[in-house]
Design a protein around this motif. Structure first.
Motif, PDB file in Angstrom:
ATOM      1  N   GLU B  26       0.787  -1.275   0.008  1.00 14.85           N
ATOM      2  CA  GLU B  26      -0.189  -0.037  -0.125  1.00 14.85           C
ATOM      3  C   GLU B  26       1.085   1.088   0.411  1.00 14.85           C
ATOM      4  O   GLU B  26       1.788   1.527   0.692  1.00 14.85           O
ATOM      5  N   PRO B  27       0.809   2.056  -0.924  1.00 11.65           N
ATOM      6  CA  PRO B  27       1.822   3.536  -0.951  1.00 11.65           C
ATOM      7  C   PRO B  27       1.227   4.044   0.436  1.00 11.65           C
ATOM      8  O   PRO B  27       0.154   4.183   1.035  1.00 11.65           O
ATOM      9  N   SER B  28       1.953   4.955   0.788  1.00 11.08           N
ATOM     10  CA  SER B  28       1.812   5.604   1.789  1.00 11.08           C
ATOM     11  C   SER B  28       0.612   6.967   0.942  1.00 11.08           C
ATOM     12  O   SER B  28       0.832   7.423   0.189  1.00 11.08           O
ATOM     13  N   ASP B  29       0.654   7.832   2.093  1.00  5.26           N
ATOM     14  CA  ASP B  29      -0.396   8.948   2.119  1.00  5.26           C
ATOM     15  C   ASP B  29       0.231  10.128   1.339  1.00  5.26           C
ATOM     16  O   ASP B  29       0.009  11.422   1.654  1.00  5.26           O
ATOM     17  N   ARG B  30       1.114  10.050   1.506  1.00  5.34           N
ATOM     18  CA  ARG B  30       2.794  11.604   1.442  1.00  5.34           C
ATOM     19  C   ARG B  30       2.076  12.188  -0.175  1.00  5.34           C
ATOM     20  O   ARG B  30       2.562  11.272  -0.475  1.00  5.34           O
ATOM     21  N   GLY B  31       2.145  13.373  -0.002  1.00  2.00           N
ATOM     22  CA  GLY B  31       2.058  13.882  -1.778  1.00  2.00           C
ATOM     23  C   GLY B  31       0.664  13.586  -1.704  1.00  2.00           C
ATOM     24  O   GLY B  31       0.124  14.877  -2.848  1.00  2.00           O
ATOM     25  N   LEU B  32      -0.241  12.794  -0.978  1.00 11.24           N
ATOM     26  CA  LEU B  32      -1.558  12.440  -1.645  1.00 11.24           C
ATOM     27  C   LEU B  32      -2.270  14.598  -1.288  1.00 11.24           C
ATOM     28  O   LEU B  32      -2.906  14.894  -2.553  1.00 11.24           O
ATOM     29  N   ALA B  33      -1.987  15.297  -0.565  1.00  7.52           N
ATOM     30  CA  ALA B  33      -2.983  16.265  -0.385  1.00  7.52           C
ATOM     31  C   ALA B  33      -2.492  16.909  -1.127  1.00  7.52           C
ATOM     32  O   ALA B  33      -2.761  17.858  -1.668  1.00  7.52           O
ATOM     33  N   ALA B  34      -1.219  17.273  -1.597  1.00  9.65           N
ATOM     34  CA  ALA B  34      -0.580  17.975  -2.837  1.00  9.65           C
ATOM     35  C   ALA B  34      -1.655  17.806  -3.977  1.00  9.65           C
ATOM     36  O   ALA B  34      -1.748  18.170  -4.704  1.00  9.65           O
ATOM     37  N   LEU B  35      -0.867  16.162  -4.316  1.00 10.00           N
ATOM     38  CA  LEU B  35      -1.572  16.158  -5.357  1.00 10.00           C
ATOM     39  C   LEU B  35      -3.175  16.430  -5.977  1.00 10.00           C
ATOM     40  O   LEU B  35      -3.840  17.029  -6.375  1.00 10.00           O
ATOM     41  N   MET B  36      -4.268  15.978  -4.510  1.00 11.68           N
ATOM     42  CA  MET B  36      -5.718  16.848  -4.939  1.00 11.68           C
ATOM     43  C   MET B  36      -5.662  18.628  -4.869  1.00 11.68           C
ATOM     44  O   MET B  36      -6.496  18.199  -5.503  1.00 11.68           O
ATOM     45  N   SER B  37      -4.430  18.999  -3.973  1.00 13.14           N
ATOM     46  CA  SER B  37      -5.129  20.337  -3.787  1.00 13.14           C
ATOM     47  C   SER B  37      -3.935  20.824  -6.225  1.00 13.14           C
ATOM     48  O   SER B  37      -5.167  21.554  -6.132  1.00 13.14           O
ATOM     49  N   ALA B  38      -3.600  19.800  -5.901  1.00 12.98           N
ATOM     50  CA  ALA B  38      -3.329  20.278  -7.657  1.00 12.98           C
ATOM     51  C   ALA B  38      -4.245  19.379  -9.060  1.00 12.98           C
ATOM     52  O   ALA B  38      -4.569  20.896  -9.905  1.00 12.98           O
ATOM     53  N   ALA B  39      -5.076  18.676  -8.310  1.00  7.05           N
ATOM     54  CA  ALA B  39      -6.386  18.357  -9.165  1.00  7.05           C
ATOM     55  C   ALA B  39      -6.954  19.006  -8.632  1.00  7.05           C
ATOM     56  O   ALA B  39      -7.827  19.809 -10.073  1.00  7.05           O
TER      57      ALA B  39
END
Lengths: 200, 299
Positions: B26-39
């Protein structure tokens, strides 16, 4: 319902500004893409970075996406290109060391740990771990071309045609690479076939 | 994938069992928030870009099958309407052509029979035009009875655009001596306007010089059968000058009957003018043998 829609439809929705569509795509493909990258590059931290970069590229290139293209082909093409670039950069930087950890986590062992020694682990967990690590080593030992084909074929269950589209070579070339990859793995893992039989 | 694995041997199947059991991580949630913000920020951009402008909406509307069908039907109906109108115009024009190209002989005959006053009005021309326009020509007759205004008037008409209400001309073309179109030029379809006629009432100008090729209004006056009478009833009486001129012209042409008739009218109307301008006119008096010289009657 948006979660039931095809990847391509979701991407079209995202092109119209529907963020929820991208969330669904992300939740659907994040794990398989991550594992593909992880098995390709063999490093968790790098895999996470590349995973994020892959989806960033999806976001940036959303306007250019055409409905006719299969979304997974597009996504894995991005991921594969990132992996290739990463491995090429790493080749120039350093060579794999037998003493170096296989990834950044503390639990991961070194290549030396998985090379069979005289004292074979007796418990099942240890057997599984050793087998998987050996498998990982064998995959890492494949050439880049063979590895990407093998990973997409065996772990992502992609048809040869789609793999050919992702890699950008003819389908027969993909089949040929797959044949060589399996042959090499068979040789690598031949001495562990008894261990494989013992695996659950 | 099963079809591709038909050549897999048992050993390979055993090997495959090894990596099949390898669990996915399972990948960690690291960078997930930044990804969604960019999205999200990209989604807002895409939303703006996806909103069509007004002309895109109009174009999309016009491309709809219903609109296209409506446009097609409208186009077909409009085309049919235009063709129908054009066809009816062509029929009318054909009728006019038939009338305007009718042989001059019957007209001459008619003019000889009827040729009353003004008939010779200095014009040898007989402009064949539609009978239906006779009534409109009364004004033109009045206008043309001015001294030598016929020629300019004709030119004016020739240049003027064709309008249905424009006064017609050339009733005098029905002169008794109208030598069958000597001075007339029928400009059948000149200028693409079929049925247009030039009634050139000046015999002199009609002789060697070709008539101007300018179309006269469609309402060019009729000079066909019966026209003279209509015009004579409605028109004002000709002036002495005109009568003298007509008389002289008729005499010069050898139409002594017409000349005598006109002379008789002049004598009745203005005896003084008769003595000074007719009795002394050698051209006219040729038609007056001593016995037949007009005398004042009680009419």
């Amino acid at each position: 319902m948006i979660t039931d829609q095809a990847d391509e439809d979701l991407m079209v929705l995202y092109q119209k500004g529907e963020v929820r569509a991208f969330e669904v795509l992300l939740s659907r493909h994040r794990k398989p893409v991550y594992n593909f990258i992880l098995r390709f590059v063999g490093d968790k931290e790098t895999a996470e970075d590349l995973l994020q970069e892959a989806f960033m590229r999806v976001i940036k290139g959303a306007e250019a996406y055409k409905r006719q293209a299969k979304f997974t082909t597009w996504l894995y093409t991005i991921a594969r290109n990132l992996c290739v670039d990463q491995t090429r950069r790493r080749k120039h930087r350093k060579h794999a060391s037998l003493d170096a950890p296989m990834d950044s986590s503390e639990e991961s062992g070194t290549l030396m740990d998985v090379i069979p020694g005289n004292d074979m682990a007796s418990d099942r967990k240890a057997v599984n771990k050793q087998l998987h690590e050996t498998m990982q080593l064998a995959i890492a030992a494949l050439s880049e071309d063979q590895r990407e084909v093998f990973l997409m074929r065996e772990f992502l269950d992609m048809p040869f045609k789609q793999i050919a589209d992702v890699v950008g070579v003819p389908e027969n070339t993909v089949k040929s690479r797959m044949r060589y990859a399996l042959e090499k793995l068979r040789l690598e893992l031949d001495e562990y076939k008894d261990l494989a039989k013992a695996a659950p | 994938m099963s079809d591709d694995n038909q050549d897999d041997d048992a050993q390979l199947q055993q090997l495959r069992a090894v990596w099949v059991t390898m669990r996915d991580e399972e990948p960690s949630d690291r960078g997930l928030a930044a990804l969604m913000s960019a999205a999200r920020s990209k989604a807002s951009e895409l939303e703006k870009a996806a909103a069509p402008s007004w002309w895109q909406r109009v174009a999309a509307t016009l491309r709809r099958p219903q609109v296209l069908a409506l446009a097609t039907v409208t186009l077909l109906l409009g085309g049919a309407l235009v063709v129908t109108q054009r066809s009816s115009e062509m029929k009318v024009d054909d009728a006019r052509v038939e009338q305007t190209t009718a042989p001059a002989a019957p007209m001459a005959e008619t003019q000889d029979n009827g040729a009353p006053v003004g008939g010779a009005a200095g014009s040898a021309a007989s402009a064949p035009v539609l009978e239906q326009d006779v009534a409109k020509s009364a004004d033109a007759v009045t206008e043309r009875q001015g001294p030598r205004d016929a020629k300019p008037a004709t030119k004016g008409r020739a240049r003027a655009p064709a309008t249905p209400t424009q006064p017609a001309s050339a009733p005098e073309a029905t002169g008794a001596s109208a030598t069958a179109g000597k001075g007339s030029r029928s400009e059948g379809f000149a200028g693409g306007q079929p049925g247009l006629v030039i009634a050139q009432d000046d015999a002199e100008s009609a002789a060697p010089t070709p008539a101007p090729k300018k179309p006269v209004a469609r309402t060019a006056p009729p000079s066909i059968e019966g026209e003279d009478r209509v015009v004579s009833k409605d028109a004002a009486p000709p002036t002495i000058d005109q009568l003298v001129k007509q008389c002289e012209t008729a005499a010069a042409r050898g139409d002594c009957a017409a000349a005598r008739t006109i002379a008789q009218k002049i004598l009745t109307t203005a005896p003084a003018a008769y003595k000074t301008r007719v009795a002394n006119n050698a051209t006219i008096t040729r038609c007056f043998p001593a016995a037949s010289e007009p005398t004042i009657t009680s009419e």
